[in-house]
Design an enzyme around this catalytic site. Sequence first.
Site, PDB file in Angstrom:
ATOM      1  N   PRO A   1      21.648  54.266   8.579  1.00 37.41           N
ATOM      2  CG  PRO A   1      20.588  55.250  10.414  1.00 37.41           C
ATOM      3  CD  PRO A   1      21.747  55.435   9.479  1.00 37.41           C
ATOM      4  CG  LEU A   2      16.609  55.734   8.076  1.00 42.68           C
ATOM      5  CD1 LEU A   2      16.106  57.177   8.145  1.00 42.68           C
ATOM      6  CD2 LEU A   2      15.467  54.767   8.394  1.00 42.68           C
ATOM      7  N   GLY A   3      19.565  53.228   5.023  1.00 37.30           N
ATOM      8  CA  GLY A   3      20.017  52.941   3.660  1.00 37.30           C
ATOM      9  C   GLY A   3      20.025  54.209   2.813  1.00 37.30           C
ATOM     10  NE  ARG A   4      24.799  57.366   1.107  1.00 38.07           N
ATOM     11  CZ  ARG A   4      25.768  57.701   0.262  1.00 38.07           C
ATOM     12  NH1 ARG A   4      26.035  56.946  -0.779  1.00 38.07           N
ATOM     13  NH2 ARG A   4      26.475  58.784   0.437  1.00 38.07           N
ATOM     14  N   GLY A   5      18.125  56.586   2.880  1.00 42.75           N
ATOM     15  CA  GLY A   5      16.765  56.961   2.507  1.00 42.75           C
ATOM     16  C   GLY A   5      16.016  55.862   1.790  1.00 42.75           C
ATOM     17  CG  PHE A   6      16.445  51.665  -0.789  1.00 41.09           C
ATOM     18  CD1 PHE A   6      15.870  51.784  -2.051  1.00 41.09           C
ATOM     19  CD2 PHE A   6      16.359  50.449  -0.134  1.00 41.09           C
ATOM     20  CE1 PHE A   6      15.223  50.700  -2.637  1.00 41.09           C
ATOM     21  CE2 PHE A   6      15.724  49.365  -0.706  1.00 41.09           C
ATOM     22  CZ  PHE A   6      15.155  49.488  -1.965  1.00 41.09           C
TER      23      PHE A   6
ATOM     24  CE1 TYR B   1      29.851  63.784   6.338  1.00 38.08           C
ATOM     25  CE2 TYR B   1      28.325  64.201   8.135  1.00 38.08           C
ATOM     26  CZ  TYR B   1      28.992  63.318   7.302  1.00 38.08           C
ATOM     27  OH  TYR B   1      28.772  61.969   7.437  1.00 38.08           O
TER      28      TYR B   1
ATOM     29  CG  HIS C   1      37.777  57.688   7.272  1.00 40.69           C
ATOM     30  ND1 HIS C   1      38.341  56.914   6.301  1.00 40.69           N
ATOM     31  CD2 HIS C   1      36.472  57.804   6.959  1.00 40.69           C
ATOM     32  CE1 HIS C   1      37.408  56.575   5.429  1.00 40.69           C
ATOM     33  NE2 HIS C   1      36.264  57.104   5.803  1.00 40.69           N
TER      34      HIS C   1
HETATM   35  N1  LIG Z   1      31.397  57.317  10.647  1.00 42.63           N
HETATM   36  C1  LIG Z   1      31.235  57.265   9.350  1.00 42.63           C
HETATM   37  O1  LIG Z   1      32.154  56.894   8.633  1.00 42.63           O
HETATM   38  C2  LIG Z   1      29.932  57.623   8.749  1.00 42.63           C
HETATM   39  C3  LIG Z   1      29.750  57.435   7.387  1.00 42.63           C
HETATM   40  C4  LIG Z   1      28.518  57.734   6.827  1.00 42.63           C
HETATM   41  C5  LIG Z   1      27.523  58.255   7.610  1.00 42.63           C
HETATM   42  N2  LIG Z   1      27.741  58.455   8.928  1.00 42.63           N
HETATM   43  C6  LIG Z   1      26.691  59.035   9.790  1.00 42.63           C
HETATM   44  O2  LIG Z   1      25.490  58.340   9.541  1.00 42.63           O
HETATM   45  C7  LIG Z   1      24.469  59.303   9.364  1.00 42.63           C
HETATM   46  C8  LIG Z   1      23.316  58.733   8.602  1.00 42.63           C
HETATM   47  O3  LIG Z   1      23.707  58.346   7.300  1.00 42.63           O
HETATM   48  P1  LIG Z   1      23.084  59.024   6.011  1.00 42.63           P
HETATM   49  O4  LIG Z   1      22.666  60.385   6.354  1.00 42.63           O
HETATM   50  O5  LIG Z   1      24.038  58.849   4.902  1.00 42.63           O
HETATM   51  O6  LIG Z   1      21.857  58.077   5.663  1.00 42.63           O
HETATM   52  P2  LIG Z   1      20.461  57.690   6.371  1.00 42.63           P
HETATM   53  O7  LIG Z   1      20.339  58.341   7.709  1.00 42.63           O
HETATM   54  O8  LIG Z   1      20.358  56.221   6.260  1.00 42.63           O
HETATM   55  O9  LIG Z   1      19.413  58.327   5.347  1.00 42.63           O
HETATM   56  C9  LIG Z   1      19.268  59.713   5.215  1.00 42.63           C
HETATM   57  C10 LIG Z   1      18.225  59.963   4.144  1.00 42.63           C
HETATM   58  O10 LIG Z   1      16.991  59.385   4.580  1.00 42.63           O
HETATM   59  C11 LIG Z   1      15.938  60.321   4.482  1.00 42.63           C
HETATM   60  N3  LIG Z   1      15.071  60.168   5.657  1.00 42.63           N
HETATM   61  C12 LIG Z   1      15.426  60.229   6.956  1.00 42.63           C
HETATM   62  N4  LIG Z   1      14.363  59.982   7.750  1.00 42.63           N
HETATM   63  C13 LIG Z   1      13.313  59.758   6.938  1.00 42.63           C
HETATM   64  C14 LIG Z   1      11.955  59.451   7.164  1.00 42.63           C
HETATM   65  N5  LIG Z   1      11.469  59.284   8.407  1.00 42.63           N
HETATM   66  N6  LIG Z   1      11.135  59.310   6.091  1.00 42.63           N
HETATM   67  C15 LIG Z   1      11.615  59.457   4.828  1.00 42.63           C
HETATM   68  N7  LIG Z   1      12.908  59.750   4.548  1.00 42.63           N
HETATM   69  C16 LIG Z   1      13.758  59.895   5.593  1.00 42.63           C
HETATM   70  C17 LIG Z   1      16.598  61.690   4.485  1.00 42.63           C
HETATM   71  O11 LIG Z   1      15.823  62.541   3.672  1.00 42.63           O
HETATM   72  P3  LIG Z   1      14.943  63.742   4.324  1.00 42.63           P
HETATM   73  O12 LIG Z   1      15.907  64.837   4.581  1.00 42.63           O
HETATM   74  O13 LIG Z   1      13.932  64.017   3.294  1.00 42.63           O
HETATM   75  O14 LIG Z   1      14.329  63.197   5.580  1.00 42.63           O
HETATM   76  C18 LIG Z   1      17.972  61.419   3.891  1.00 42.63           C
HETATM   77  O15 LIG Z   1      17.962  61.635   2.505  1.00 42.63           O
HETATM   78  C19 LIG Z   1      25.194  60.452   8.657  1.00 42.63           C
HETATM   79  O16 LIG Z   1      24.430  61.612   8.689  1.00 42.63           O
HETATM   80  C20 LIG Z   1      26.460  60.507   9.458  1.00 42.63           C
HETATM   81  O17 LIG Z   1      26.244  61.254  10.640  1.00 42.63           O
HETATM   82  C21 LIG Z   1      28.909  58.147   9.519  1.00 42.63           C
END
Ligand SMILES: NC(=O)c1ccc[n+]([C@@H]2O[C@H](COP(=O)([O-])OP(=O)(O)OC[C@H]3O[C@@H](n4cnc5c(N)ncnc54)[C@H](OP(=O)(O)O)[C@@H]3O)[C@@H](O)[C@H]2O)c1
Length: 320
Positions: free
Chosen positions: A203-208, A56, A124
Amino acid sequence: MRYTRLGRDGPDISKIGLGSLALSGAYGPIDRDEALGLIRRALDGGVTLLDTADFYAAGEVERLVGRAIAGRRDEVVVSTRGGVRRGGPGEPIEFDASPDHLTRACEASLRRLGVDRVDLYYLHCRDRTPVEEAVSRLSELARAGKIRHLGLTNATVDQVRRAHAVHPVTALALEYSLWGPHAPPELLDEARRLGLGVVAARPLGRGFLTGRIRSPLQLGAGDWRHEDPRFQQEHLRLSTRPLRQIEAAAAQLDLGAGRLALAWLISHGDHVVPVPSTRDPVHLEMNLAASGVRLTPETRDRLTGILPAGGANQSGSLLL
Ligand SMILES: NC(=O)c1ccc[n+]([C@@H]2O[C@H](COP(=O)([O-])OP(=O)(O)OC[C@H]3O[C@@H](n4cnc5c(N)ncnc54)[C@H](OP(=O)(O)O)[C@@H]3O)[C@@H](O)[C@H]2O)c1
């Protein structure tokens, strides 16, 4: 904040962790001091699981995590991972789970994090290196005190079994959310059978699932979601109707859709721990508040049926 044990034999952690991809700039720019402040705020809010990865922002996010936990090392479980290399969007993604690479990667993560031991180190599992070889080396690193618990990400059921036969696996990280692709049931069953924790990535579908992204035009030029077929206009359009149903269910419970999405994950049992990422302190508070929401099994099952029926259950992008 509520707390749980990660899997049968894992560390005790907060029911919601903090993911750190958003702090890398993958979803838009963020200032380093703000990112540091956000991690500290999460710790102050009771978060005790910080999830990151060595690639990252080319290691910069691990350095930030290291700064944030300085002086409070005992409060927090840090997870990071090795076996993949990637630069920015458009740059090639390389997998390398060779033993020598893993040793170098783990040592480099330790230095950047400023710790003697990584609490949870994920392998991985996409490289051609047989999982036994990679896990044997991680097991040696564990015996040397450099890794406390082993996790797997992108693993198949077969890889989970083979890895676990070499060294006890504590947790699986999977893409797991109300939005597709859903976590494969056979992997979830195997995790349950072996007593592994399940860390719900994206968990938030990447924000969706928060309802804020309706068009790819909302994403900035370097946003990693441009590579994800689910963020193309047509797929977003198909997903809109089911999302509205989720929003309506959330409104009935006096919640936002994002908080409902996190509560849905938690409602599957104590072994499931979401790690949402955000750049925004207000969003952080909202996400952490989901730890107190309890859904009935009926609500959970009703929500589970919404997105597959909406045709949104197609492959996402590679889990990195
Ligand atoms: N082990 C693995 O292989 C692996 C792979 C992928 C991801 N991960 C872990 O999973 C974590 C989460 O995945 P992710 O970051 O891809 O996706 P996510 O947590 O599903 O979504 C992140 C997005 O959601 C938005 N968001 C978060 N909270 C919000 C809220 N309350 N209201 C509105 N928008 C919100 C954020 O924008 P804002 O900044 O505007 O809030 C960001 O753009 C990663 O950070 C990583 O640590 C692990």
